[in-house]
Enzyme design. Sequence first.
Site, mmCIF file in Angstrom:
data_model
loop_
_atom_site.group_PDB
_atom_site.id
_atom_site.type_symbol
_atom_site.label_atom_id
_atom_site.label_comp_id
_atom_site.label_asym_id
_atom_site.label_seq_id
_atom_site.Cartn_x
_atom_site.Cartn_y
_atom_site.Cartn_z
ATOM 1 N N ASP A 214 -2.130 -17.950 4.725
ATOM 2 C CA ASP A 214 -3.167 -18.812 4.130
ATOM 3 C C ASP A 214 -3.703 -19.798 5.170
ATOM 4 O OD1 ASP A 214 -0.546 -19.634 3.953
ATOM 5 O OD2 ASP A 214 -0.745 -20.694 2.062
ATOM 6 N N ASP B 15 -5.622 -6.003 5.862
ATOM 7 C CA ASP B 15 -6.826 -5.521 5.196
ATOM 8 C C ASP B 15 -7.777 -6.694 4.937
ATOM 9 O OD1 ASP B 15 -8.587 -3.971 3.810
ATOM 10 O OD2 ASP B 15 -7.276 -3.523 2.129
ATOM 11 N N TYR C 20 0.823 -1.214 0.000
ATOM 12 C CA TYR C 20 0.000 0.000 0.000
ATOM 13 C C TYR C 20 0.856 1.263 0.000
ATOM 14 C CZ TYR C 20 -4.127 -2.819 0.962
ATOM 15 O OH TYR C 20 -5.135 -3.724 0.880
#
Length: 335
Positions: free
Chosen positions: A205, A229, A124
């Site tokens: 994951d 996020d 980001y």
Amino acid sequence: MAHRVTLIPGDGIGPELAEATRRVLDASGVAFEWETVDAGEGVIAQYGTPLPEHVLESIKRNRIALKGPITTPVGGGFRSVNVTLRQALGLYANLRPARSIKGLVTRYDDVDLVIVRENTEDLYAGIEHMVGRDAAESIKIITREASERIARFAFEYAVANGRHKVTAVHKANIMKLSDGLFLDSCRTVAAEYNGRIEFEDRIVDNMCMQLVQKPDLYDVLVLPNLYGDIVSDLCAGLVGGLGVAPGANIGPESAVFEPVHGSAPKYAGLDKANPTAMILSGALMLRHLGYPAEATRLEEAVRDVIAEGVSTTYDLGGPAGTAAFADAIVARLSR
Ligand code: NAD
């Protein structure tokens, strides 16, 4: 002494939610003086920007803001107000608790997680470019300084709020340098809390799968920006969705409290939207200001009204509008 707070109602359903939240906070037992300033799509015509300088100045002066959602036009035009605020104010920590609420139909009824997301770097950072016509590169930035800072925030939050474990989430098996550095930084900070707060790490994951299957195994999670996020929305989904998910963006100088959801333009002005997420963001603000008892009382009032199911908004299956929902919470607080 009244706390002076910058109140940014925002776009779409924001003004109705902000008014409901302001009324509830005024009934919390803590005195506030609200400095209302407008930002967002609605002020572009007047100021030529969705984030006028005086809004930023107001937050810098008061150091605390409560903000409604702001519409970000897709495509060109202006940078997201939320991203600009985070960068301009150095709001490096994004805090998103996800706790089950009785009365909401969800897969589990005992979720109690706190997501701490690094807010300033990772993918980001906004550093991307085209490589020729048919390839694009986005640069992932991870620094020891920002990683240790967010890890310390997570551990300090755990200590201050009686939590017992911090889990660092990463993909260091593949991104050995960037995520490896994040993990190493978390381990360094964890050593300072050895014996007080438990520490472990999970690959992102696997973490997603475990959160869906056994959320009760986890407590405070600390993640770099992108995983934070995504995983924080997953956790919001575990407890009833974005309509009930509060958030805070916290920096060394100031903090901005806001619901996680957007401006839901189709419900604007209809007195329909659910104010829970913004009111619970107000409870996070109370806690941040040093009023844990008042914050808990407010959270319990919201939870009681939802559990009762009589004065809730349409999305929770109830018949009430935004204002009536807030009235019911104010009535509980006044008992
Ligand atoms: P959204 O969160 O506004 O809406 C998603 C869905 O949830 C819609 O069906 C909406 O009606 C519903 N919803 C959202 N909040 C609700 C509430 N409080 N009560 C009842 N229903 C609610 O997401 P979106 O449609 O993707 O975005 C709309 C605008 O909001 C976009 O311009 C987006 O950029 C902006 N946005 C702003 C923020 C922010 O300011 N923090 C966050 C997310 C999106």
